[in-house]
Design a protein around this motif. Sequence first.
Motif, mmCIF file in Angstrom:
data_model
loop_
_atom_site.group_PDB
_atom_site.id
_atom_site.type_symbol
_atom_site.label_atom_id
_atom_site.label_comp_id
_atom_site.label_asym_id
_atom_site.label_seq_id
_atom_site.Cartn_x
_atom_site.Cartn_y
_atom_site.Cartn_z
ATOM 1 N N LEU A 104 0.863 -1.183 0.000
ATOM 2 C CA LEU A 104 0.000 0.000 0.000
ATOM 3 C C LEU A 104 0.893 1.224 0.000
ATOM 4 C CD1 LEU A 104 -2.888 1.222 0.283
ATOM 5 C CD2 LEU A 104 -2.491 1.281 2.745
ATOM 6 N N CYS A 105 0.672 2.117 -0.921
ATOM 7 C CA CYS A 105 1.485 3.327 -0.922
ATOM 8 C C CYS A 105 0.614 4.532 -1.250
ATOM 9 C CB CYS A 105 2.646 3.196 -1.899
ATOM 10 S SG CYS A 105 2.140 3.263 -3.582
ATOM 11 N N LEU A 106 1.193 5.703 -1.061
ATOM 12 C CA LEU A 106 0.510 6.933 -1.451
ATOM 13 C C LEU A 106 1.219 7.468 -2.677
ATOM 14 C CD1 LEU A 106 0.097 8.603 2.081
ATOM 15 C CD2 LEU A 106 -1.461 7.040 0.891
ATOM 16 N N GLY A 107 0.464 7.790 -3.702
ATOM 17 C CA GLY A 107 1.061 8.301 -4.940
ATOM 18 C C GLY A 107 0.079 9.201 -5.646
ATOM 19 N N HIS A 108 0.465 9.653 -6.827
ATOM 20 C CA HIS A 108 -0.419 10.523 -7.616
ATOM 21 C C HIS A 108 -0.881 9.736 -8.827
ATOM 22 C CE1 HIS A 108 2.127 13.291 -5.276
ATOM 23 N NE2 HIS A 108 0.967 13.907 -5.109
ATOM 24 N N TRP A 109 -2.040 9.127 -8.673
ATOM 25 C CA TRP A 109 -2.493 8.117 -9.634
ATOM 26 C C TRP A 109 -2.614 8.672 -11.049
ATOM 27 C CZ3 TRP A 109 -7.863 6.024 -10.908
ATOM 28 C CH2 TRP A 109 -7.784 4.709 -11.372
ATOM 29 N N LYS A 110 -3.328 9.809 -11.168
ATOM 30 C CA LYS A 110 -3.567 10.349 -12.524
ATOM 31 C C LYS A 110 -2.267 10.710 -13.209
ATOM 32 C CE LYS A 110 -8.238 12.132 -12.528
ATOM 33 N NZ LYS A 110 -8.945 13.070 -11.707
ATOM 34 N N GLU A 111 -1.382 11.402 -12.474
ATOM 35 C CA GLU A 111 -0.117 11.845 -13.065
ATOM 36 C C GLU A 111 0.742 10.641 -13.453
ATOM 37 O OE1 GLU A 111 -1.605 13.042 -10.514
ATOM 38 O OE2 GLU A 111 -1.434 15.219 -10.413
ATOM 39 N N GLU A 112 0.758 9.645 -12.595
ATOM 40 C CA GLU A 112 1.556 8.453 -12.892
ATOM 41 C C GLU A 112 1.034 7.765 -14.147
ATOM 42 O OE1 GLU A 112 1.890 5.740 -9.660
ATOM 43 O OE2 GLU A 112 2.692 7.227 -8.264
ATOM 44 N N LYS A 113 -0.298 7.636 -14.224
ATOM 45 C CA LYS A 113 -0.893 6.955 -15.385
ATOM 46 C C LYS A 113 -0.608 7.737 -16.664
ATOM 47 C CE LYS A 113 -5.205 6.471 -14.225
ATOM 48 N NZ LYS A 113 -6.631 6.174 -14.297
ATOM 49 N N LYS A 114 -0.703 9.086 -16.543
ATOM 50 C CA LYS A 114 -0.476 9.938 -17.720
ATOM 51 C C LYS A 114 0.964 9.766 -18.196
ATOM 52 C CE LYS A 114 -1.277 14.735 -19.114
ATOM 53 N NZ LYS A 114 0.014 15.410 -19.035
ATOM 54 N N LEU B 64 1.330 6.485 -19.942
ATOM 55 C CA LEU B 64 0.741 6.458 -21.291
ATOM 56 C C LEU B 64 1.592 7.232 -22.287
ATOM 57 C CD1 LEU B 64 -3.066 6.882 -20.529
ATOM 58 C CD2 LEU B 64 -1.938 4.909 -21.555
ATOM 59 N N GLU B 65 2.238 8.301 -21.798
ATOM 60 C CA GLU B 65 3.096 9.095 -22.688
ATOM 61 C C GLU B 65 4.425 8.389 -22.949
ATOM 62 O OE1 GLU B 65 3.333 12.763 -20.594
ATOM 63 O OE2 GLU B 65 1.356 13.442 -21.281
ATOM 64 N N GLY B 66 4.593 7.237 -22.335
ATOM 65 C CA GLY B 66 5.790 6.436 -22.601
ATOM 66 C C GLY B 66 7.018 6.899 -21.846
ATOM 67 N N LYS B 67 6.824 7.758 -20.826
ATOM 68 C CA LYS B 67 7.994 8.187 -20.055
ATOM 69 C C LYS B 67 8.521 7.015 -19.260
ATOM 70 C CE LYS B 67 6.638 12.950 -19.714
ATOM 71 N NZ LYS B 67 5.714 13.793 -19.003
#
Length: 353
Positions: free
Chosen positions: A213-223, A226-229
Amino acid sequence: MSNQALAEISRIIIDERQPPQALQRALDDYSRLCSQATGIMPDPGFTKWADDTFLAEGVAINPQSAAYCLKDYQRSINYIRGIYAAILDLKRRTPADPVNILYAGCGPFATLILPLLVNFRATELNLFLLDIHQASLDSVRKLMTFFALDSHRITLIKGDACRYRHPQTLQLIVAEVMQKALEQEPQFAVTVNLASQLSDGGIFIPQAIHIALCLGHWKEEKKACLEGKAFFTEHLYSSHLRHLVADILSLTPTNAAALHKQASYSETSGKYEINIGRVCIPDIDRLTTFDALLTTRIEVYRQYTLNDYASNITLPHKCYELSPLRAGTCFRVCYQLGSYPKFEFTPENSLQD
Ligand SMILES: C[S@@+](CC[C@H](N)C(=O)[O-])C[C@H]1O[C@@H](n2cnc3c(N)ncnc32)[C@H](O)[C@@H]1O
């Protein structure tokens, strides 16, 4: 001809120097040939639950969706390479004996093992392919002929991997019947049932599944993903974009039975649950901008691992039930067994003595 095509696909997949595009092409070629031979088209089938089988221990996805797993490219490559490495290790130990392999949940294309067979003589392996769906086994039967693998010792078995007993011990067991965060599919129950059927020194793939279980920034991570970073979870942690709250569960073939024994019946949920313990939300800067995420990391075999975002089955899973995040609030965590296995978080202030 098809056997030569399979040999070329296999050569590319196990060649560590191949770039991702070539690996993807090889898997797509395999998928195309399989569809041509069997008529089964890979389909993510998010809305097509009709052909899924709902077992007491989780959902066995339908053949079209199971075929689509091939398109989870990094997953497929790491599993195929890990399985190849495991077979070679086992063969080195006892070169004269055939390796007995059970592949549970083979799906219609038996993707994780069939492409490897061209690298072995017919007598080197005894392969048992198990699936709950007859249509998948019928499909594999067609592929054996199509790829000229009929002389290989392959036994097709229709059965439930949560209950199946194999008549001999097995040197290698492969089971990939899971979704992220060990939700929905019966990987846990399958591991519990099959791991005890390994011979001494046998290999179970995957070797471990770690949930945290962790705390993160889900939307930013997913984005970013998807951008292939390039995605390095270590970087997220070291730059304080991620915070580990707790390691929740590690499922391995050695601890599966003991974990299962810990399960007890809950009157509240009407299900068997494994009590994991308690987690508390830490007091960190800008806490409310974070999301609570369950992360999944898979040790397939040796160096072959799948980290966050590497595959669909290791995507972070957002825990909505922990929102809004409040520092100091604590939850009881359990892994709920049954027809839809999943992790459950219950706020401590709602628990009764
Ligand atoms: C996630 S798909 C994986 C397909 C294939 N192994 C792959 O990796 O591409 C899971 C497969 O396991 C089968 N399955 C799931 N639970 C099962 C069970 N308890 N017993 C037998 N087969 C099962 C499903 O029918 C499906 O074909």
